[in-house]
Design an enzyme around this catalytic site. Structure first.
Site, short mmCIF file in Angstrom:
data_model
loop_
_atom_site.label_atom_id
_atom_site.label_comp_id
_atom_site.label_asym_id
_atom_site.label_seq_id
_atom_site.Cartn_x
_atom_site.Cartn_y
_atom_site.Cartn_z
CG ASP A 115 -40.83 121.65 20.49
OD1 ASP A 115 -41.04 120.83 20.03
OD2 ASP A 115 -38.99 121.14 21.76
CG ASN A 130 -36.73 129.64 26.03
OD1 ASN A 130 -36.16 129.69 26.46
ND2 ASN A 130 -37.32 129.16 24.42
CD GLU A 131 -34.64 129.06 21.87
OE1 GLU A 131 -34.99 128.54 21.09
OE2 GLU A 131 -33.41 127.72 21.99
CG ASN A 148 -32.04 127.91 25.69
OD1 ASN A 148 -31.31 127.80 27.12
ND2 ASN A 148 -32.63 128.34 24.95
CE1 TYR A 176 -30.74 121.45 22.80
CE2 TYR A 176 -31.60 123.37 22.72
CZ TYR A 176 -31.85 122.17 23.53
OH TYR A 176 -32.68 121.98 24.50
CE1 TYR A 222 -33.25 120.14 16.82
CE2 TYR A 222 -32.95 121.44 18.42
CZ TYR A 222 -33.30 120.62 17.51
OH TYR A 222 -34.50 120.29 18.31
CD GLU A 260 -34.19 125.34 25.66
OE1 GLU A 260 -33.67 124.75 24.91
OE2 GLU A 260 -35.39 126.39 25.81
CD1 TRP A 290 -34.60 120.48 25.34
CD2 TRP A 290 -35.12 122.07 27.09
NE1 TRP A 290 -36.11 120.97 24.98
CE2 TRP A 290 -36.67 121.54 26.03
CE3 TRP A 290 -35.98 122.74 28.39
CZ2 TRP A 290 -37.85 121.89 26.86
CZ3 TRP A 290 -37.20 122.88 28.66
CH2 TRP A 290 -37.91 122.52 27.79
CE LYS A 344 -33.46 118.69 21.31
NZ LYS A 344 -34.81 118.37 20.67
C1 BDP Z 1 -35.17 124.76 22.42
C2 BDP Z 1 -35.99 125.81 23.13
C3 BDP Z 1 -37.20 124.68 23.59
C4 BDP Z 1 -36.69 123.36 22.75
C5 BDP Z 1 -35.76 123.06 22.38
C6 BDP Z 1 -35.71 121.69 21.86
O1 BDP Z 1 -36.04 126.41 23.81
O2 BDP Z 1 -38.65 124.60 23.97
O3 BDP Z 1 -37.72 121.86 23.16
O4 BDP Z 1 -35.12 123.56 21.56
O5 BDP Z 1 -35.90 121.78 20.33
O6 BDP Z 1 -34.10 125.74 21.35
O7 BDP Z 1 -35.58 120.56 21.80
#
Ligand code: BDP
Length: 574
Positions: free
Chosen positions: A165, A394-395, A445, A447, A451, A483, A528, A548
């Protein structure tokens, strides 16, 4: 690998600010003899991405050809001359005066060639072919087809089709220099530090090619004897920490019969970093990371190095009370790493391995590349006191059985290159993430409230807490939330908070930080992210930006920046 430096025995020569560039969309340059000069070059700035410099180049990922001419600096005729690139994204092929010097794959890491034999006194022609195309067997990968991806369905069909991303900027992103040093002189220095009470121990290894030479060491100009073959003992040392980032200048002299042949001066911070149970210890005391992920992303410059903007980013992080960042999702410039040492930041240093997937096609090639990146990153950054952990990916989409042995091997490789720092990867799953069985720290990470649990901050914070508790229960290691965050469109407000408003972002970040504050095993939280940044076009990214950031792309604060300052620095303090 040493960063080039200027002193009476070494010189650095920066190549021109404006080179020539010619795009080669049909891939004809090689057959058409462009290695001997570009037929229709036009000016381009270096270092910078090419994408935002021209009207017609934003989505062009190469190949593109760069050209510059230079004369040999005066007095260099008997020196070892190296041509060094700080970072070329993605694949570089280099010719000097028509001779192919070699190639390098992977952005964000330096590479160099010994060119003493090729450099003429005047009129040298340097040509670099850069290919930034996205492919499934490159790292980071892109243009993946045929259901290869296990996760991230929303990345399918985005444009350009990256498996990550951020915008796939291309070009000569960091300084390109010539440097001269003594033939056979100092090639590498490796420093590790230990602490014994108030005494600092600096363990030093020097590589050079002059077998009859002696090595002398000085710390802050004071000559020091070497003990046990490799150690300097510093009584009443000032230890390095974010609160007090003390650096010593370690000067290594290579001498013969009392005459200095070569010299290199390295800033050294004496500090230790350990994991003990579920605690991360700096100088034997628990530390808590407060900070960000970020991107090297600037209007017009793209992913190039803008020195003033790097200072600005440190300034805004410090202003909020941050003490840490992760080099998401690739190694940041060497210039920034030296500043991190000086300004006292704790850095999780990440390789360019983002978006890894473990299906068979291209897997062997991707694995080899990730090993190369790990070697190159540790070679580049091993001496920075600011670097407290290596992050190998990462991920990764790591639920397939192939992932664990690949990471096991990578972990072993990293530890064999540097046994003085913890090693991890950043996962979006956490439980299960088989590799956390052997990695030193759990980095995840999350969210929730963005999400997942969309529009429901309180439910999101609850879900995040449950997830973090489950991760800790399963692995019993320090946990870093590497994150979390929410998009916020600067100037968009909603009361009660709604997704994409500044209030929603601020409240969610506050909720996460406060909820984790009293969990002793949580070694840090990284928001993040620091600033909005450019990414591929898709319905999920308004204006092709990931918003973000707690600052806008031009570094203006959103509400969340003020919230973070209050959380990290306390109410009234600025
Ligand atoms: C995470 C990723 C990061 C993305 C972020 C997002 O590590 O690179 O920019 O999500 O969706 O999963 O903002």
């Amino acid at each position: 690998m040493l960063y080039p430096q200027h002193n009476p025995y070494r010189q650095v020569h920066q190549l021109a600010t404006y080179w020539q560039i010619q795009f080669d969309p049909d891939g004809q340059g090689l057959d058409a003899g462009w290695t001997k000069g570009l037929p229709q070059g036009r000016p381009v700035a270096v270092p910078a991405s090419w994408n935002d410099q021209f009207e017609n180049s934003r989505d062009f990922l190469g190949p593109a050809w760069y050209q510059v001419q230079f004369d040999r600096p005066w007095g260099w005729d008997r020196q070892a001359i190296y041509l060094r690139f700080g970072s070329v994204n993605y694949l570089a092929d280099v010719w000097l005066n028509g001779v192919h010097l070699g190639s390098h794959e992977g952005g964000h890491l330096p590479f160099e060639f010994l060119v003493s034999e090729q450099v003429e006194q005047a009129g040298n022609l340097l040509i670099v072919r850069v290919d930034g195309d996205l492919a499934s067997d490159r790292v980071p990968p892109g243009n993946i087809t045929g259901g290869e991806i296990d996760f991230f369905a929303h990345h399918d069909g985005i444009y350009p089709q990256t498996q990550f991303d951020f915008f796939p900027y291309c070009g000569l992103h960091r300084p390109v220099v010539l440097y001269a040093s003594t033939p056979g002189g100092i090639r590498d220095i490796t420093v590790k530090t230990e602490i014994d009470g108030s005494t600092g121990i600096v363990d030093i290894r020097v590589e050079h090619g002059l077998s009859d030479a002696e090595i002398h060491y000085a710390l802050n100009g004071q000559s020091l004897p070497i003990v046990d073959g490799s150690r300097l003992i510093v009584e009443n040392a000032s230890f390095w920490s974010p609160e007090s980032p003390s650096l010593y200048d370690l000067t290594v002299d290579l001498t013969r019969d009392g005459e200095v042949l070569d010299r290199y001066t390295l800033p050294v911070g004496i500090r230790t970093i350990h994991v003990e149970g579920s605690t991360l210890l700096l100088n034997n005391e628990a530390i808590h990371l407060k900070g960000f992920g970020r991107h090297e992303d600037f209007p017009i410059v793209g992913r190039g190095l803008p020195p003033a903007a790097v200072i600005r980013d440190f300034e805004i992080m410090k202003g909020l009370g941050a003490n840490s960042f992760r080099t998401t999702h690739y190694p940041y410039s060497e210039e920034m790493m030296f500043l991190a040492d000086r300004l006292g930041f704790l850095v999780i240093d990440e390789t360019p391995a983002v978006g890894l997937f473990f299906r068979e096609s291209g897997l062997e090639r991707r694995t080899t590349l990730v090993q190369q990146y790990t070697r190159e990153l540790i070679a580049r950054d091993k001496n920075h006191p600011s670097v407290i952990m290596w992050c190998l990916a990462n991920e990764p989409h790591s639920l397939r059985p192939a992932a664990k042995p690949i990471f096991q091997e990578l972990y072993t490789l990293a530890k064999s290159l540097d046994d003085s720092r913890p090693v991890s990867i950043v996962s979006f799953t956490g439980v299960p993430e088989d590799s956390f069985d052997f990695l030193d720290v759990v980095c995840v990470n999350r969210y929730h409230g963005w999400y997942f649990e969309q529009g429901r901050i309180a439910d999101g914070v609850d879900a995040m807490e449950q997830g973090i508790e489950a991760v800790y229960k399963r692995y019993q290691k320090p946990v870093v939330l590497t994150e979390f965050g929410a998009d916020a469109l600067a100037g968009w407000h909603a009361d009660p908070p709604e997704m994409f408003s500044e209030e929603y972002q601020a409240e969610m970040i506050k909720g996460y930080i406060e909820r984790l504050a009293d969990k002793p095993y949580v070694a840090g939280t990284h928001v993040w992210c620091l600033c909005d940044f450019k990414t591929s076009q898709s319905t999920g990214r308004a204006a092709s930006l990931n918003t973000k950031g707690v600052f806008t792309r031009d570094r203006k604060p959103k509400l969340a920046a003020h919230t973070l300052r209050a959380l990290w620095k306390g109410g009234g303090e600025q």
